[in-house]
Design an enzyme around this catalytic site. Structure first.
Site, PDB file in Angstrom:
ATOM      1  N   GLU A 333      44.300  37.596  38.863  1.00 34.00           N
ATOM      2  CA  GLU A 333      43.672  38.697  38.139  1.00 34.00           C
ATOM      3  C   GLU A 333      43.802  38.464  36.636  1.00 34.00           C
ATOM      4  O   GLU A 333      44.892  38.194  36.129  1.00 34.00           O
ATOM      5  CB  GLU A 333      44.328  40.037  38.502  1.00 34.00           C
ATOM      6  CG  GLU A 333      44.166  40.448  39.956  1.00 34.00           C
ATOM      7  CD  GLU A 333      42.726  40.631  40.386  1.00 34.00           C
ATOM      8  OE1 GLU A 333      41.865  40.870  39.512  1.00 34.00           O
ATOM      9  OE2 GLU A 333      42.444  40.537  41.591  1.00 34.00           O
ATOM     10  N   CYS A 367      46.001  44.499  30.719  1.00 30.97           N
ATOM     11  CA  CYS A 367      44.859  43.811  31.317  1.00 30.97           C
ATOM     12  C   CYS A 367      43.669  44.751  31.479  1.00 30.97           C
ATOM     13  O   CYS A 367      42.548  44.302  31.703  1.00 30.97           O
ATOM     14  CB  CYS A 367      45.236  43.193  32.652  1.00 30.97           C
ATOM     15  SG  CYS A 367      46.126  44.288  33.758  1.00 30.97           S
TER      16      CYS A 367
END
Length: 619
Positions: A333, A367
């Site tokens: 990810e 993120c």
């Protein structure tokens, strides 16, 4: 101490697999065999309430605030030695490094060393040995360990982990508390998902004929977990979710989060994770990646970081694909280019508040941090520009993360500071960019970067496309009559973990569902791009920013198991020919022999005597 904010959602999630099973069966009742053999799979009663960990408030004079102050002083007054731990044995590298405070680079809190290639190889061998035994441990026993870990982290270890996260990773109190609460959620809720998965059974339509079952096995070999600096909870999840599913793991923590990660590692060992199941292996990034991807026993890589690094890992695995004993599972990810898209029907106050939090909390290093804001001309000048710039300019930044009035503090390290500095230089020199507020940075005491808002006039500018991982917010003002054109362009250039849309017009929201269907892994309506919660908003990236395996859901657990389906027949067939062929087995010399006691073919040679004398063939 737990609220029920996730109870309804997780309760609904519990019923997914039974519903799917029922829809396939079409009314056929599943049965269990009366076989006397030991059960190869486990089944659980799903009746406990599940909730996300409650966030503590740390009001002045409260017990939790006193406990945290003590923990902060304890971390500051001692430089902790963080060892390499392989199969329960501690090792020390020759070269010594320090983890320092991002906002006070003269203050160390931990010293550690990097594992060399031989140590990494040793860790792999010990992991492979441990995996064989660990995979045979009952699911219920593993679940007990994880639940003990959740209790330890929510209790006795909580304040030390929060203190190490605030000091070592530069998080404010609220951000660190949310991080550790997420860690507790992973430890507490992932076992619920495991119970749900273990309860699945293939269809068995006739009790007297056979029984079908499925057991969840770990992957043969070892898993490499490469964790980021920005989330203590996600770092631990990368290592311990594969372990929960029966795998052994080499955990390479980020150098910039090594102390908080080590505290988590100690908590899990105390909870009962056996030596060798998770090995704590600080190492230089390229050395670690090179060694693990060249080993034939590599079973998987669990990674969170940037898309660029994920591509490098993928290439390394591809180069060695012919030498592996497995097809390695690659789970990765990256953040990508997260955005807020504001419609003319949006509430400006909501859009501004959510954008400031999403863009500048933790200095834009999440993120899921918002990196681009799209605003219609009809709202920009009179409703959004002034509050956005005014509040951003007033944020308290250049001080210790431990101060209660700090909105955010320094960025994580010198490498991040230098990268952000180059972005600011580019923005200053680009003719299509205009800095509206911020733009300054200072590294004399710590790695400080002021929250910066940049007006971008060209959507093809690199600022609109690239992940910055910085307290820099790009703003693009689009003409109201070019709404669809702008949305199509955003879907093309912004691939990220999360996108958010702000609107009261339901028809636009429906349009956004379609326009942003592919480019982001999570889509929020009238809420910020950050703050996703385990069990409520499982998260995973879109397009080339990750594999979108949805951490915080049963889907992420399935990536780390290799299920085995077992069929046990009680009345195996004896006919060779099918009825439609109209061929009689006995006409071709085939005689079926039945033992009334066991209903299977006799294994007694004397039983066949008469038939052999007649020249017939016995099956």
């Amino acid at each position: 101490m737990m609220s029920k904010v996730a109870h309804g959602i997780v309760s609904n999630m519990r019923s997914i697999l039974p519903r799917l099973e029922a829809s396939v069966k079409g009314g056929i009742v599943s049965v269990r065999s009366t076989s006397k053999r030991p059960e190869l799979s486990e089944h659980f009663t799903l009746d406990e309430a599940v909730a996300n960990e409650k966030l503590l408030q740390y009001e002045e004079g409260s017990k939790e605030r006193t406990e945290l102050e003590t923990a902060l002083l304890g971390v500051l007054n001692r430089v902790e030695h963080v060892p390499i731990v392989i199969n329960g044995q501690e090792f020390q590298a020759k070269e010594d490094f320090q983890q320092v405070l991002p906002y006070d680079i003269q203050q160390p809190i931990a010293h550690y060393g990097h594992a060399h290639r031989v140590l990494i190889q040793m860790a792999i061998e010990k992991s492979v040995e441990a995996q064989v035994k660990w995979d045979k441990v009952r699911l219920s026993d593993r679940i007990d360990i994880w639940e003990r870990a959740a209790m330890l982290i929510a209790g006795r270890y909580r304040y030390n982990i929060i203190a190490a996260t605030m000091l070592g990773q530069g998080k404010t109190l609220r951000q660190a508390e949310m991080d550790v609460a997420e860690l507790v959620d992973f430890m507490r809720i992932n076992p619920v998902f495991l119970r749900e998965l273990a309860n699945y059974e293939p269809i068995t339509d006739t009790q007297s004929k056979c029984r079908n079952s499925m057991r969840l096995r770990g992957l043969s070999g070892f898993v490499a977990a490469i964790s980021p600096f920005n989330f203590t909870g996600i770092a631990a999840n990368l290592a311990y979710t594969p372990a929960l599913m029966g795998n052994s793991v080499l955990w390479k923590p980020s150098d910039s989060a090594i102390l908080s990660n080590y505290f988590v590692f100690k908590a899990l060992r105390e909870a009962g994770v056996p030596d060798g199941v998770v090995n704590f292996v600080p190492a230089e990034e390229t050395t670690f990646a090179s060694v693990v991807t060249q080993h034939p026993k590599l079973a998987g890589i669990n990674f969170t970081g940037t898309s660029t690094v994920l591509k490098v890992l993928w290439q390394l695995v591809a180069q060695n694909i012919n030498f592996y004993q497995n097809y390695p599972r690659l789970v990765g990810e990256g953040g990508g280019k997260n955005f807020h898209f504001v419609h003319s029907s949006a509430e400006p106050e909501t859009a501004v508040a959510c954008t400031i939090r999403a863009a500048f909390e933790y200095a834009g290093q999440k993120c899921s941090s918002c990196s681009m804001l799209y605003v219609p001309e009809s709202l920009w000048q009179n409703h959004i520009r002034e509050p956005l710039l005014g509040i951003t300019a007033s944020l308290v930044v250049r001080q210790d993360a431990t101060y209660c009035d700090s909105f955010c503090s320094a960025v994580i390290n010198r490498r991040a500071y230098d990268r952000i500095y180059m972005w600011l230089r580019y923005i200053d020199q680009s003719p299509s960019c205009q800095i509206l507020v911020g733009g300054s940075c200072d590294k004399r005491r710590g790695y400080y970067v002021d929250p910066t808002v940049v007006l971008v006039k060209d959507l093809d500018n690199i600022i609109c496309r690239e992940e910055l991982l910085a307290p820099i917010l790009g703003v693009y003002v689009y003409p109201d009559h070019k709404l669809k054109e702008t949305m199509d362009k955003v879907a093309q250039i912004n691939h990220g973990l999360t996108g958010s849309v702000f609107a009261q017009d339901q028809s636009f929201i429906e349009q956004a569902y379609d326009a942003f269907r592919v480019n982001v892994g999570n889509l929020n309506v009238n809420d910020k791009s950050t703050g996703l919660m385990v069990g409520q908003q499982p998260f995973g990236a879109g397009h080339m920013t990750g594999t979108s395996d949805k951490l915080g859901s049963p889907h992420s657990l399935l990536r780390w198991t290799s299920p085995q389906v077992i069929k046990e027949s009680y009345k195996p067939h004896r006919n060779i020919y099918y009825p439609y062929m109209q061929i009689d087995d006995q006409e071709h010399g085939i005689v079926h022999v039945k033992n009334e006691a066991s209903d299977v073919l006799s294994q007694d040679e004397s039983f066949y005597g008469d038939f052999k004398n007649e020249g017939t063939k016995v099956v």
